[in-house]
Design a protein around this motif. Sequence first.
Motif, PDB file in Angstrom:
ATOM      1  N   ILE A 103      55.836  41.877  46.850  1.00 50.58           N
ATOM      2  CA  ILE A 103      56.116  43.296  46.558  1.00 50.58           C
ATOM      3  C   ILE A 103      57.299  43.441  45.602  1.00 50.58           C
ATOM      4  O   ILE A 103      57.276  44.288  44.711  1.00 50.58           O
ATOM      5  N   LEU A 104      58.311  42.587  45.732  1.00 53.47           N
ATOM      6  CA  LEU A 104      59.479  42.727  44.842  1.00 53.47           C
ATOM      7  C   LEU A 104      59.131  42.345  43.412  1.00 53.47           C
ATOM      8  O   LEU A 104      59.584  42.979  42.455  1.00 53.47           O
ATOM      9  N   LYS A 121      51.265  38.748  45.131  1.00 46.29           N
ATOM     10  CA  LYS A 121      51.419  38.788  46.590  1.00 46.29           C
ATOM     11  C   LYS A 121      52.878  39.037  46.983  1.00 46.29           C
ATOM     12  O   LYS A 121      53.229  38.933  48.150  1.00 46.29           O
ATOM     13  N   ARG A 124      52.530  48.195  48.115  1.00 42.30           N
ATOM     14  CA  ARG A 124      52.252  47.626  49.438  1.00 42.30           C
ATOM     15  C   ARG A 124      50.746  47.382  49.606  1.00 42.30           C
ATOM     16  O   ARG A 124      50.323  46.329  50.085  1.00 42.30           O
ATOM     17  N   VAL A 134      53.813  37.970  37.097  1.00 49.37           N
ATOM     18  CA  VAL A 134      54.483  37.817  38.390  1.00 49.37           C
ATOM     19  C   VAL A 134      53.435  37.615  39.487  1.00 49.37           C
ATOM     20  O   VAL A 134      52.245  37.878  39.291  1.00 49.37           O
ATOM     21  N   VAL A 176      49.633  44.336  47.575  1.00 47.58           N
ATOM     22  CA  VAL A 176      50.033  43.065  48.210  1.00 47.58           C
ATOM     23  C   VAL A 176      49.155  42.787  49.433  1.00 47.58           C
ATOM     24  O   VAL A 176      48.721  41.663  49.673  1.00 47.58           O
ATOM     25  N   ARG A 177      48.889  43.857  50.177  1.00 48.02           N
ATOM     26  CA  ARG A 177      48.092  43.704  51.394  1.00 48.02           C
ATOM     27  C   ARG A 177      46.686  43.187  51.067  1.00 48.02           C
ATOM     28  O   ARG A 177      46.175  42.290  51.727  1.00 48.02           O
ATOM     29  N   SER A 216      46.805  39.547  49.617  1.00 48.90           N
ATOM     30  CA  SER A 216      47.108  38.520  50.623  1.00 48.90           C
ATOM     31  C   SER A 216      45.887  38.062  51.399  1.00 48.90           C
ATOM     32  O   SER A 216      45.934  37.051  52.095  1.00 48.90           O
TER      33      SER A 216
END
Lengths: 136, 107
Positions: free
Chosen positions: B73-74, B71, B43, B68, B46-47, B50
């Motif tokens: 999370i999956l 940005k 998390r 991958v 990604v935060r 972004s």
Amino acid sequence: MIGLVIVSHSARLAAGVHELAAQMAGGQVAIGQAGGLSDDGETLGTDASRILSAIEEVWCEDGVLLLMDLGSAVMSAELALEMLPEHRRRNCLLSNAPLVEGAIVAALHASLGEPLQAVNAVAEAALSAPKLANNC
Amino acid sequence: MSNISHSSFLDENPAQVEPPLQPSKSVVVTVSDPRGLHLRSGRDVVRIASRFQARITAANLSRNTNAVDLKSILQLMQLQARQGHSLHLAASGPDADAAIEALCSLF
């Protein structure tokens, strides 16, 4: 910032998904839950009026995204939307995303301030995201 | 005939057929967390990612995965990165340098 509602046949499942989503959102997103048929959480099922209460609890003008487990959870969520006044219903969206992955992704992207449709789009992308490293 | 002459005009104009060059930067980091790259640390990645305009990717060299989107999370979880795994982070875009610098400190 949009709100989220977790809908599950099981109160405990809704609470668990809520717990995961809340951690991803870092406390920045209003997340409601509507799980089970009774307040004690013992009866499995979904109830439109409980979902309606959860929507109203997290309501904001930016919109509310609903994530359901499956089957009658979807029908109950549709019913709940029909019970909302038109101006609020317009800003609610039922997500086609899988519940756990969808809630995690939606909570994170909602916390980044993304709009309703964008949050739903990334959550629904979880439908085609494999879990295993070999597939990526 | 007019269509053909129009397309040959486009071919002679590189500005319209080639994407503009973007600064790019890449680095290899090692996962230090004993629990690997898990949901909560993912998390945070990604935060931070972004906040940048740059397109940022990660590949797990220790598992030989494809790159991958950092940005997502999956997608990040698909790397199945354990402690000690080497990740190749790559960014391209106007703020690629700053993005890589900010992300490095998270691993």
